[in-house]
Write an enzyme that holds these catalytic residues in place. Structure first.
Site, PDB file in Angstrom:
ATOM      1  N   VAL A  61      70.319  42.219   8.251  1.00 43.45           N
ATOM      2  CA  VAL A  61      71.733  41.882   8.443  1.00 43.45           C
ATOM      3  C   VAL A  61      72.471  43.107   8.981  1.00 43.45           C
ATOM      4  O   VAL A  61      72.288  44.219   8.475  1.00 43.45           O
ATOM      5  CB  VAL A  61      72.371  41.438   7.088  1.00 43.45           C
ATOM      6  CG1 VAL A  61      73.876  41.266   7.228  1.00 43.45           C
ATOM      7  CG2 VAL A  61      71.728  40.152   6.576  1.00 43.45           C
ATOM      8  N   ALA A 106      74.024  48.110   7.671  1.00 48.88           N
ATOM      9  CA  ALA A 106      72.957  47.119   7.811  1.00 48.88           C
ATOM     10  C   ALA A 106      72.126  47.118   6.534  1.00 48.88           C
ATOM     11  O   ALA A 106      72.230  48.033   5.711  1.00 48.88           O
ATOM     12  CB  ALA A 106      72.046  47.473   8.980  1.00 48.88           C
ATOM     13  N   LYS A 107      71.326  46.117   6.372  1.00 47.08           N
ATOM     14  CA  LYS A 107      70.330  46.100   5.296  1.00 47.08           C
ATOM     15  C   LYS A 107      69.262  45.098   5.657  1.00 47.08           C
ATOM     16  O   LYS A 107      69.530  44.123   6.378  1.00 47.08           O
ATOM     17  CB  LYS A 107      70.971  45.674   3.973  1.00 47.08           C
ATOM     18  CG  LYS A 107      70.179  46.083   2.761  1.00 47.08           C
ATOM     19  CD  LYS A 107      70.445  47.534   2.467  1.00 47.08           C
ATOM     20  CE  LYS A 107      69.845  48.016   1.188  1.00 47.08           C
ATOM     21  NZ  LYS A 107      70.444  49.326   0.833  1.00 47.08           N
ATOM     22  N   GLY A 108      68.068  45.339   5.165  1.00 56.17           N
ATOM     23  CA  GLY A 108      66.986  44.391   5.377  1.00 56.17           C
ATOM     24  C   GLY A 108      66.218  44.203   4.085  1.00 56.17           C
ATOM     25  O   GLY A 108      66.357  44.998   3.152  1.00 56.17           O
TER      26      GLY A 108
END
Ligand code: GLU
Length: 417
Positions: A61, A106-108
């Site tokens: 994201v 962001a992050k995943g």
């Protein structure tokens, strides 16, 4: 009627709404800042060691990229959800803004339990996940880093997969990579070190000139483990350490280096001889001066917040405290160093790694740590000053400072096309 339980995304939005109202941000901008810019969900199939096919779910994201490329970790954990990753991506936006890094958030994540997978399976998950999100990432677009359940080796696999696809080495696609691949000195314990700098600044503003204090650390992963070691070396007394298996307690003090050695051998805190073993929940009710939650989100809740006796809560984890619990801590006059400040050391040294890589000029550990201290102290005192001037707590001050900068950048850039 019992209150409906909100998830971390709903709670993050609730906090953001309160911040945006306090800043009198216009309704259109409010709508903009609430939404992630891009959300991707992928399937990650692998062939397991047993020869079967397993499918894992993965996410990446981007929240807001108006201040720079998206930046944030990749988490491997069985409880990962899209809402969690959206919340953590948004927190990255505020974190980078608060400490003044030229990045967005962001992050995943991949829904997987790395403790139950072989190195070979983890490598396959990582490579296929990277391939599936390859158009989203890149040194000028989005730079992944380690988070819960991932490490420098996982970053090396992301780097290699991305580089093979591009046809040349692209070390700048990740941070938190091994030193031999262009990683930075001091990245491994940077989150913990940043947290410790925040604790030292807090003691200073409280007028406390001593490290003779009792500390309880929830979580003994990268953040909790290194924070316990650094604090121990500075003379703080680590009286309790907990992880999923339980809580180690010794009023006279624990040796985190010894516990680390035990953990490496036994893979669990259980069986450690130099401590009493309590339930892991007990970490929140022990008499101590500083509580350092360094595990997952939603740990300090309405159910246990009133039992916390610490004077300082330093949030090494992301979103460890629910808004309801926050109100209780505030009522009890506990000084909370909020996550976006307390754990910003990791992404700060990620930024240093990115800069060093871009310049192909690498700094010593001492240089990294001094620069980290400068950034953390500046952010701490800016937040503290704002909180005094505006009569808000540290969380609200951090949030208002961070969100106002992102709103300004977003407004200046305008809406494309
Ligand atoms: N995962 C870390 C965090 O939540 C570090 C992110 C990064 O270095 O990009 O802050």
């Amino acid at each position: 009627m019992p209150k409906e339980k909100k998830n971390v995304w709903e709670m993050t939005l609730e906090r953001l709404d309160a911040t945006m109202d306090a800043l009198s941000i216009k309704p259109g901008m409010q709508k903009y800042l609430r939404q992630p810019r891009k959300t991707t969900e992928v399937s990650v199939p692998i062939k397991t060691d047993a020869g079967t096919i397993e499918i894992f779910k993965g996410y990446r994201v981007h929240h807001n990229t108006n201040r720079g490329p998206a930046k944030g970790g990749v988490r491997y954990h069985p409880d990962v959800t899209l809402d969690e990753i959206k919340a953590l991506a948004m927190l990255m936006t505020w974190k980078c803004s608060l400490v003044g890094l030229p990045f967005g958030g962001a992050k995943g994540g991949v829904v997987a339990d790395p403790t139950k997978l072989s190195a070979n399976e983890l490598e396959h998950i990582t490579r296929r996940y990277t391939f599936e999100i390859i158009d989203m990432i890149g040194p000028e677009k989005d730079i992944p880093a380690p988070d819960v359940g991932t490490n420098a080796q996982v970053m090396a696999w992301i780097l290699d997969t991305y580089s093979m696809d591009k046809g040349h080495a692209v070390p700048g696609v990740v941070t938190g990579k091994p030193i031999s691949l262009g990683g930075s000195q001091g990245r491994e314990d940077a989150t913990s070190r940043g947290c410790v700098y925040c604790i030292l600044s807090t003691l200073k503003v409280m007028g406390i000139d001593s490290t003779d204090m009792d500390v309880a650390v929830q979580g003994f992963g990268n953040v909790g483990g290194n924070a316990a070691k650094i604090l121990h070396d500075l003379g703080f007394k680590i009286i309790a350490i907990s992880d999923v298996s339980g809580c180690l307690y010794n009023k006279g003090g624990l040796d985190p280096f010894d516990i680390d050695a035990h953990l490496k051998k036994e893979k669990t805190l259980a069986g450690y001889k130099e401590a009493e073993i309590l339930n892991r929940e007990d970490i929140f009710s022990l008499k101590c001066d500083i509580l350092l939650p360094a595990a997952l989100e939603n740990q300090i809740t309405e159910a246990n917040a009133a039992s916390i006796k610490a004077r300082i809560v330093a949030e090494g984890a992301n979103a460890p405290t629910t808004p309801d619990a926050d109100a209780i801590l505030k009522e009890n006059k506990i000084f909370v160093i909020p996550d976006v400040l307390a754990n910003a050391g990791g992404v700060t040294v990620s930024y240093f790694e990115w800069v060093q890589g871009n310049l192909s000029y690498f700094w010593t550990k001492r240089e990294v740590n001094l620069k980290l201290r400068d950034i953390m102290e500046k952010a701490f005192y800016e937040t503290y000053k704002f909180s005094l001037e505006n009569k808000v707590d540290m969380r609200q001050a951090a949030s208002m400072l961070a969100v106002s900068r992102v709103a300004e950048a977003t407004g200046l850039r305008g809406i494309y096309p």
